[in-house]
Design a protein around this motif. Structure first.
Motif, PDB file in Angstrom:
ATOM      1  N   UNK A   1      81.132 -29.975  62.854  1.00  0.00           N
ATOM      2  CA  UNK A   1      80.942 -30.585  61.540  1.00  0.00           C
ATOM      3  C   UNK A   1      82.010 -31.622  61.309  1.00  0.00           C
ATOM      4  N   UNK A   2      81.612 -32.786  60.862  1.00  0.00           N
ATOM      5  CA  UNK A   2      82.575 -33.852  60.634  1.00  0.00           C
ATOM      6  C   UNK A   2      83.514 -33.488  59.503  1.00  0.00           C
ATOM      7  N   UNK A   3      84.808 -33.701  59.752  1.00  0.00           N
ATOM      8  CA  UNK A   3      85.781 -33.454  58.698  1.00  0.00           C
ATOM      9  C   UNK A   3      85.582 -34.390  57.533  1.00  0.00           C
ATOM     10  N   UNK A   4      85.114 -35.600  57.783  1.00  0.00           N
ATOM     11  CA  UNK A   4      84.798 -36.513  56.676  1.00  0.00           C
ATOM     12  C   UNK A   4      83.748 -35.899  55.780  1.00  0.00           C
ATOM     13  N   UNK A   5      82.783 -35.195  56.365  1.00  0.00           N
ATOM     14  CA  UNK A   5      81.700 -34.610  55.585  1.00  0.00           C
ATOM     15  C   UNK A   5      82.173 -33.381  54.846  1.00  0.00           C
ATOM     16  N   UNK A   6      83.079 -32.623  55.434  1.00  0.00           N
ATOM     17  CA  UNK A   6      83.401 -31.313  54.891  1.00  0.00           C
ATOM     18  C   UNK A   6      84.831 -31.159  54.421  1.00  0.00           C
ATOM     19  N   UNK A   7      85.460 -32.205  53.993  1.00  0.00           N
ATOM     20  CA  UNK A   7      86.806 -32.119  53.470  1.00  0.00           C
ATOM     21  C   UNK A   7      86.813 -31.399  52.141  1.00  0.00           C
ATOM     22  N   UNK A  75      89.518 -27.477  62.057  1.00  0.00           N
ATOM     23  CA  UNK A  75      88.981 -27.862  63.353  1.00  0.00           C
ATOM     24  C   UNK A  75      87.679 -28.638  63.172  1.00  0.00           C
ATOM     25  N   UNK A  76      87.177 -29.206  64.271  1.00  0.00           N
ATOM     26  CA  UNK A  76      85.853 -29.810  64.238  1.00  0.00           C
ATOM     27  C   UNK A  76      85.801 -31.296  64.010  1.00  0.00           C
ATOM     28  N   UNK A  77      86.943 -32.004  64.085  1.00  0.00           N
ATOM     29  CA  UNK A  77      86.906 -33.454  63.931  1.00  0.00           C
ATOM     30  C   UNK A  77      87.924 -34.075  64.875  1.00  0.00           C
ATOM     31  N   UNK A  78      87.542 -35.148  65.522  1.00  0.00           N
ATOM     32  CA  UNK A  78      88.451 -35.788  66.471  1.00  0.00           C
ATOM     33  C   UNK A  78      89.577 -36.523  65.764  1.00  0.00           C
ATOM     34  N   UNK A  79      89.459 -36.722  64.471  1.00  0.00           N
ATOM     35  CA  UNK A  79      90.454 -37.451  63.700  1.00  0.00           C
ATOM     36  C   UNK A  79      91.170 -36.532  62.729  1.00  0.00           C
ATOM     37  N   UNK A 184      78.966 -29.643  67.764  1.00  0.00           N
ATOM     38  CA  UNK A 184      79.361 -28.421  67.073  1.00  0.00           C
ATOM     39  C   UNK A 184      79.636 -27.271  68.033  1.00  0.00           C
ATOM     40  N   UNK A 185      80.710 -26.506  67.746  1.00  0.00           N
ATOM     41  CA  UNK A 185      80.884 -25.187  68.346  1.00  0.00           C
ATOM     42  C   UNK A 185      80.182 -24.196  67.426  1.00  0.00           C
ATOM     43  N   UNK A 201      80.873 -23.084  63.692  1.00  0.00           N
ATOM     44  CA  UNK A 201      82.192 -22.508  63.450  1.00  0.00           C
ATOM     45  C   UNK A 201      83.058 -23.567  62.785  1.00  0.00           C
ATOM     46  N   UNK A 202      83.621 -23.259  61.597  1.00  0.00           N
ATOM     47  CA  UNK A 202      84.351 -24.307  60.883  1.00  0.00           C
ATOM     48  C   UNK A 202      85.415 -23.706  59.986  1.00  0.00           C
ATOM     49  N   UNK A 203      86.685 -23.925  60.363  1.00  0.00           N
ATOM     50  CA  UNK A 203      87.794 -23.396  59.578  1.00  0.00           C
ATOM     51  C   UNK A 203      88.040 -24.180  58.293  1.00  0.00           C
ATOM     52  N   UNK A 204      87.360 -25.318  58.122  1.00  0.00           N
ATOM     53  CA  UNK A 204      87.613 -26.149  56.956  1.00  0.00           C
ATOM     54  C   UNK A 204      86.752 -25.856  55.757  1.00  0.00           C
ATOM     55  N   UNK A 205      85.810 -24.935  55.885  1.00  0.00           N
ATOM     56  CA  UNK A 205      84.882 -24.650  54.793  1.00  0.00           C
ATOM     57  C   UNK A 205      85.292 -23.351  54.110  1.00  0.00           C
TER      58      UNK A 205
END
Length: 397
Positions: A1-7, A75-79, A184-185, A201-205
């Motif tokens: 999942x893009x970090x831009x999308x899920x910040x 996790x989940x974003x290259x930036x 996505x993982x 899997x997303x630690x940012x949500x």
């Protein structure tokens, strides 16, 4: 999942996550990150205490270009992302129409682990040096893709390990399939007793479970159950309205969880682009385990925390989204069918005090947590017009 999308939940500390962002932040640099290095030849940082930030984000003490700050781990974003004001304060000049940041060397230290030339973009993270925990940096896959991460949520500590060494697993650890689908993982999740399907899997949500539109429509998950709408969040003030409902049963890593508040975004605000991914699993559910994640080799091990398996999930029982403007509060959104709507709140109204405390006495995080009050809690609002409204917290979806 893009970090831009899920910040989302991190920037606005709401329980929402999937948010489209049309204006991408300015890239600070594009050179590849150097490999992670450990000081003195060690292969692990050992335990580093983290702040769990009301259960909605993992904040770790670190140094960014030598400045001692807290960093959020997602996790989940290259930036990775740096707050624009903090970036300027340490010498990064703001971009112009003809000039971007270019090759800026961002170095991050986490205990004995150093990451050099971290790929970083600017964003308005809203970080203030006066915050109790000043967190102007979000660290993503330049960290995770180079290390094994051991997250002990029960004791609020994390360790980072060289992935080339042997992993010492704690007693009771179970390996969970961690499978990549395009960007996505994923891990297998069972919803309402159905066969397990890939959830990102997303630690940012911060939300326990987010279910994507193709899956929830196919399985009619929003039919015959109470639903409402919540206000999501994201960069640059973009906040979509998303359906919410409570799932009776969700199963992960062999553990069943009951009465799980969940988000059901439309396709326009979903996270992963893969049609094979049915949703994402978020931090509030993941935090009920000790997790050992070997990101470079796509391996995941989980140990259930038996003390939290049956603890009820945090749930919005107010339906009132507020922001501060000076010494007052402004109503940003009211969830339909919520106690706040029943009490007569409307978007744009101004509130002078909440429980006899004016704006300066509240942080934005405290305003967010207000929605997650326990049942039957009475909250008193003094309107700017002088009226008094009392709202009793209760389940409405």
């Amino acid at each position: 999942m893009s970090l831009l999308i899920c910040l989302v939940g991190l920037l606005l500390t709401s329980s929402a996550v999937s948010t489209p962002v049309s204006d991408k932040p300015t890239l600070i640099r594009s050179v590849p990150a150097h490999a992670a290095s450990f000081k003195g030849g060690v292969s692990s940082t050992g335990w580093i205490d983290f702040n769990f930030a009301d259960g909605r984000s993992i904040l770790v003490p670190a140094k960014v270009n030598g400045q001692s700050v807290w960093v959020k781990l997602i996790d989940g974003d290259e930036t990775s992302y740096i707050d624009k004001d903090f970036a300027a304060s340490i010498g990064f000049q703001p971009p112009t129409a003809t000039k971007t940041f270019g090759d800026v060397n961002v170095q991050v230290q986490l205990g004995d682990l150093t990451l050099r030339r971290v790929k970083t973009s600017t964003a308005d993270l809203g970080a203030k040096r006066t915050d109790p925990l000043f967190a102007p940096f979000i660290l993503s896959d330049d960290l995770f893709n180079q290390v094994v991460v051991d997250i002990d949520f029960a004791h609020h500590r994390v360790a980072f390990q060289d992935p080339h060494g042997a992993i010492k697993l704690p007693s009771g650890a179970v390996e969970i399939p961690l499978i990549r689908y395009l960007d996505a993982r994923t891990v297998p999740i069972s919803v309402e007793g159905a066969a397990p399907v890939p959830f990102e899997w997303f630690l940012g949500d911060p939300a326990p479970i987010t279910v994507y539109q193709p899956y929830y429509e196919t399985h009619k998950l929003l039919q015959n159950r109470p639903t409402s709408i919540r206000l999501g969040g994201g960069l640059n003030g973009q906040r979509p309205q998303e359906p919410v409902a409570t799932l009776s049963r969700v199963q992960f890593a062999g553990v069943s969880f009951n009465q799980v508040p969940s988000v059901f975004p439309s396709n326009t605000v979903r996270g992963s682009d893969s049609p094979l991914v049915s949703g994402n699993i978020g931090l509030e559910l993941l935090a009920r385990f000790r997790l050992i994640v070997d990101y470079p080799h796509d391996r995941l091990y989980a140990v259930p925390n038996t003390d939290t398996e049956s603890v009820p999930f945090a749930k919005d029982r107010l339906g009132l989204y507020l922001s501060k403007q000076g010494s007052t509060f402004v109503v940003d959104f009211v969830s339909p069918g919520s106690p706040a709507q029943t009490a007569g709140f409307k978007t744009g109204e101004r509130i002078a005090m909440i429980d006899q405390k004016a704006g300066p006495a509240w942080t934005q995080a405290e305003l967010t947590n207000l929605r997650f009050a326990t049942k039957e809690t009475t909250i008193v609002f003094t309107m700017e017009s002088g009226g008094i409204r009392q709202v009793k917290a209760k389940d409405y979806f």
